[in-house]
Write a protein that holds these residues in place. Sequence first.
Motif, mmCIF file in Angstrom:
data_model
loop_
_atom_site.group_PDB
_atom_site.id
_atom_site.type_symbol
_atom_site.label_atom_id
_atom_site.label_comp_id
_atom_site.label_asym_id
_atom_site.label_seq_id
_atom_site.Cartn_x
_atom_site.Cartn_y
_atom_site.Cartn_z
ATOM 1 N N THR A 36 0.819 -1.207 0.000
ATOM 2 C CA THR A 36 0.000 0.000 0.000
ATOM 3 C C THR A 36 0.856 1.261 0.000
ATOM 4 O O THR A 36 0.354 2.334 -0.266
ATOM 5 N N GLU A 37 2.124 1.131 0.308
ATOM 6 C CA GLU A 37 3.023 2.284 0.303
ATOM 7 C C GLU A 37 4.144 2.046 -0.704
ATOM 8 O O GLU A 37 4.530 0.915 -0.958
ATOM 9 N N ALA A 38 4.658 3.121 -1.246
ATOM 10 C CA ALA A 38 5.805 3.010 -2.140
ATOM 11 C C ALA A 38 7.040 2.656 -1.310
ATOM 12 O O ALA A 38 7.143 3.036 -0.143
ATOM 13 N N PRO A 39 7.973 1.926 -1.894
ATOM 14 C CA PRO A 39 9.184 1.601 -1.138
ATOM 15 C C PRO A 39 9.964 2.869 -0.794
ATOM 16 O O PRO A 39 9.919 3.868 -1.504
ATOM 17 N N GLN A 40 10.689 2.806 0.308
ATOM 18 C CA GLN A 40 11.460 3.972 0.739
ATOM 19 C C GLN A 40 12.623 4.209 -0.223
ATOM 20 O O GLN A 40 13.261 3.271 -0.695
ATOM 21 N N ILE A 41 12.867 5.481 -0.485
ATOM 22 C CA ILE A 41 13.985 5.866 -1.348
ATOM 23 C C ILE A 41 15.108 6.366 -0.444
ATOM 24 O O ILE A 41 14.906 7.262 0.380
ATOM 25 N N GLN A 42 16.283 5.792 -0.638
ATOM 26 C CA GLN A 42 17.423 6.179 0.188
ATOM 27 C C GLN A 42 18.063 7.419 -0.432
ATOM 28 O O GLN A 42 18.518 7.395 -1.576
ATOM 29 N N LEU A 43 18.121 8.516 0.333
ATOM 30 C CA LEU A 43 18.670 9.768 -0.178
ATOM 31 C C LEU A 43 20.191 9.783 -0.091
ATOM 32 O O LEU A 43 20.850 10.372 -0.932
ATOM 33 N N ALA A 44 20.729 9.169 0.912
ATOM 34 C CA ALA A 44 22.179 9.131 1.073
ATOM 35 C C ALA A 44 22.564 7.728 1.527
ATOM 36 O O ALA A 44 21.765 7.034 2.162
ATOM 37 N N PRO A 45 23.785 7.313 1.243
ATOM 38 C CA PRO A 45 24.198 5.994 1.705
ATOM 39 C C PRO A 45 24.273 5.957 3.231
ATOM 40 O O PRO A 45 24.531 6.987 3.866
ATOM 41 N N PRO A 46 24.008 4.804 3.822
ATOM 42 C CA PRO A 46 24.062 4.735 5.290
ATOM 43 C C PRO A 46 25.487 4.972 5.808
ATOM 44 O O PRO A 46 26.452 4.647 5.154
ATOM 45 N N LYS A 47 25.590 5.574 6.996
ATOM 46 C CA LYS A 47 26.897 5.886 7.569
ATOM 47 C C LYS A 47 27.304 4.851 8.568
ATOM 48 O O LYS A 47 26.552 4.239 9.233
#
Length: 47
Positions: A36-47
Amino acid sequence: MRRRHRDAHRVIWLVLAGLLPAVVLLSLALRPIGPTEAPQIQLAPPK
């Protein structure tokens, strides 16, 4: 209870008994399938 009164009750209950399964089946047929929701978009790589 008068006969007309009993007949009216019988008709009302028969209509409700037919209407309830129809509403349930219709709601199951019309429910959204899949996420029901769009997948999350990662804005920056994880630290």
